[in-house]
Design a protein around this motif. Structure first.
Motif, PDB file in Angstrom:
ATOM      1  N   VAL A  99       0.852  -1.185   0.000  1.00  0.00           N
ATOM      2  CA  VAL A  99       0.000   0.000   0.000  1.00  0.00           C
ATOM      3  C   VAL A  99       0.889   1.238   0.000  1.00  0.00           C
ATOM      4  CG1 VAL A  99      -1.854   1.223   1.193  1.00  0.00           C
ATOM      5  CG2 VAL A  99      -1.742  -1.285   1.320  1.00  0.00           C
ATOM      6  N   PHE A 100       0.613   2.166  -0.921  1.00  0.00           N
ATOM      7  CA  PHE A 100       1.408   3.379  -1.065  1.00  0.00           C
ATOM      8  C   PHE A 100       0.484   4.583  -1.086  1.00  0.00           C
ATOM      9  CE2 PHE A 100       3.336  -0.109  -3.446  1.00  0.00           C
ATOM     10  CZ  PHE A 100       4.535  -0.243  -2.771  1.00  0.00           C
ATOM     11  N   TRP A 101       0.898   5.666  -0.417  1.00  0.00           N
ATOM     12  CA  TRP A 101       0.102   6.896  -0.403  1.00  0.00           C
ATOM     13  C   TRP A 101       1.032   8.062  -0.163  1.00  0.00           C
ATOM     14  CZ3 TRP A 101      -1.210  10.635   3.383  1.00  0.00           C
ATOM     15  CH2 TRP A 101      -2.281  11.464   3.041  1.00  0.00           C
ATOM     16  N   GLN A 102       0.702   9.196  -0.763  1.00  0.00           N
ATOM     17  CA  GLN A 102       1.445  10.422  -0.489  1.00  0.00           C
ATOM     18  C   GLN A 102       0.510  11.607  -0.615  1.00  0.00           C
ATOM     19  OE1 GLN A 102       4.683  10.289  -3.280  1.00  0.00           O
ATOM     20  NE2 GLN A 102       3.621  11.531  -4.782  1.00  0.00           N
ATOM     21  N   THR A 103       0.936  12.713  -0.017  1.00  0.00           N
ATOM     22  CA  THR A 103       0.083  13.895   0.037  1.00  0.00           C
ATOM     23  C   THR A 103       0.073  14.692  -1.260  1.00  0.00           C
ATOM     24  OG1 THR A 103       1.896  15.186   0.982  1.00  0.00           O
ATOM     25  CG2 THR A 103       0.337  14.173   2.529  1.00  0.00           C
ATOM     26  N   GLY A 104       0.972  14.433  -2.155  1.00  0.00           N
ATOM     27  CA  GLY A 104       1.097  15.171  -3.412  1.00  0.00           C
ATOM     28  C   GLY A 104       2.527  15.078  -3.881  1.00  0.00           C
ATOM     29  N   ALA A 105       2.930  15.989  -4.713  1.00  0.00           N
ATOM     30  CA  ALA A 105       4.307  15.994  -5.212  1.00  0.00           C
ATOM     31  C   ALA A 105       5.248  16.490  -4.121  1.00  0.00           C
ATOM     32  CB  ALA A 105       4.423  16.885  -6.442  1.00  0.00           C
ATOM     33  N   PRO A 106       6.432  15.868  -4.002  1.00  0.00           N
ATOM     34  CA  PRO A 106       7.400  16.350  -3.010  1.00  0.00           C
ATOM     35  C   PRO A 106       7.973  17.700  -3.436  1.00  0.00           C
ATOM     36  CG  PRO A 106       8.384  14.628  -4.355  1.00  0.00           C
ATOM     37  CD  PRO A 106       6.934  14.721  -4.765  1.00  0.00           C
ATOM     38  N   PRO A 107       8.471  18.471  -2.465  1.00  0.00           N
ATOM     39  CA  PRO A 107       9.147  19.727  -2.835  1.00  0.00           C
ATOM     40  C   PRO A 107      10.269  19.447  -3.832  1.00  0.00           C
ATOM     41  CG  PRO A 107       8.781  19.648  -0.476  1.00  0.00           C
ATOM     42  CD  PRO A 107       8.414  18.292  -1.019  1.00  0.00           C
ATOM     43  N   GLU A 108      10.444  20.355  -4.751  1.00  0.00           N
ATOM     44  CA  GLU A 108      11.335  20.144  -5.892  1.00  0.00           C
ATOM     45  C   GLU A 108      12.792  19.886  -5.508  1.00  0.00           C
ATOM     46  OE1 GLU A 108      12.590  22.812  -9.666  1.00  0.00           O
ATOM     47  OE2 GLU A 108      10.438  22.655  -9.255  1.00  0.00           O
ATOM     48  N   ALA A 109      13.299  20.530  -4.505  1.00  0.00           N
ATOM     49  CA  ALA A 109      14.737  20.490  -4.227  1.00  0.00           C
ATOM     50  C   ALA A 109      15.164  19.400  -3.243  1.00  0.00           C
ATOM     51  CB  ALA A 109      15.196  21.847  -3.706  1.00  0.00           C
ATOM     52  N   VAL A 110      14.258  18.580  -2.744  1.00  0.00           N
ATOM     53  CA  VAL A 110      14.670  17.592  -1.746  1.00  0.00           C
ATOM     54  C   VAL A 110      15.248  16.346  -2.408  1.00  0.00           C
ATOM     55  CG1 VAL A 110      13.024  18.354   0.008  1.00  0.00           C
ATOM     56  CG2 VAL A 110      12.409  16.471  -1.518  1.00  0.00           C
ATOM     57  N   TRP A 111      16.219  15.760  -1.716  1.00  0.00           N
ATOM     58  CA  TRP A 111      16.768  14.482  -2.152  1.00  0.00           C
ATOM     59  C   TRP A 111      15.866  13.405  -1.591  1.00  0.00           C
ATOM     60  CZ3 TRP A 111      20.266  11.046   0.933  1.00  0.00           C
ATOM     61  CH2 TRP A 111      20.619   9.913   0.211  1.00  0.00           C
ATOM     62  N   LEU A 112      15.299  12.602  -2.449  1.00  0.00           N
ATOM     63  CA  LEU A 112      14.334  11.597  -2.052  1.00  0.00           C
ATOM     64  C   LEU A 112      14.840  10.223  -2.473  1.00  0.00           C
ATOM     65  CD1 LEU A 112      11.641  11.458  -0.647  1.00  0.00           C
ATOM     66  CD2 LEU A 112      10.538  11.670  -2.860  1.00  0.00           C
TER      67      LEU A 112
END
Length: 154
Positions: A129-142
């Protein structure tokens, strides 16, 4: 170097009994000392357990939570106790996963949060199961969550 304000915490540094359910578990937060800086916080729970709501049998998952704080950090002892409280909780994999994510979002109001729950097979079928609040901030290392898909013995 700044010191984190822990004055409002009720569990850290105290002997605390494990909560009997997620509803009674107390999740706590502390202020982030790095407001204005985007960074990723990761928690990994490789031995998460809950109960099947139909059979009462244990279900096991490897859970990875990533979030970008916006003023608040989750206090790790309270998160550990909260996750532990699911050991007595009967719910489907999807419900456990989304409930954890939404509770953290309600507590922290992060800039971004994602959860990956990699459940071990029950009845021969793994459920991830995968979920996220939206797109991550552009500059973060993920970084990748690092959990391999279930392959069985093959």
């Amino acid at each position: 170097m700044s010191k984190t304000d822990v004055s409002g915490l009720s569990q850290l540094g105290q002997a605390v009994e494990a909560p009997m359910s997620p509803e009674t578990a107390v999740l706590e937060r502390v202020p982030s000392n790095h407001a204005g800086t985007d960074f990723v916080v990761r928690f990994t729970a490789p031995e998460f357990t809950s109960l099947c709501p139909m059979t009462g049998q244990p279900d096991f998952a490897h859970i990875v939570i990533d979030y970008v704080p916006d003023g608040w950090l989750v206090e790790s002892k309270s998160l550990k106790l909260y996750l532990h409280s699911f050991r007595n909780h009967g719910a489907f994999h999807e419900d456990c996963t989304i409930d954890i994510a939404k509770r953290l979002v309600d507590l922290l109001s992060p800039k971004w949060l994602r959860i990956g729950a990699y459940w071990y097979p029950r009845g021969g079928i793994p459920i991830d199961v995968f979920w996220q609040t939206g797109a991550p901030p552009e500059a973060v290392w993920l970084p990748d969550q690092g959990v391999q898909p279930y392959r069985g013995r093959g």
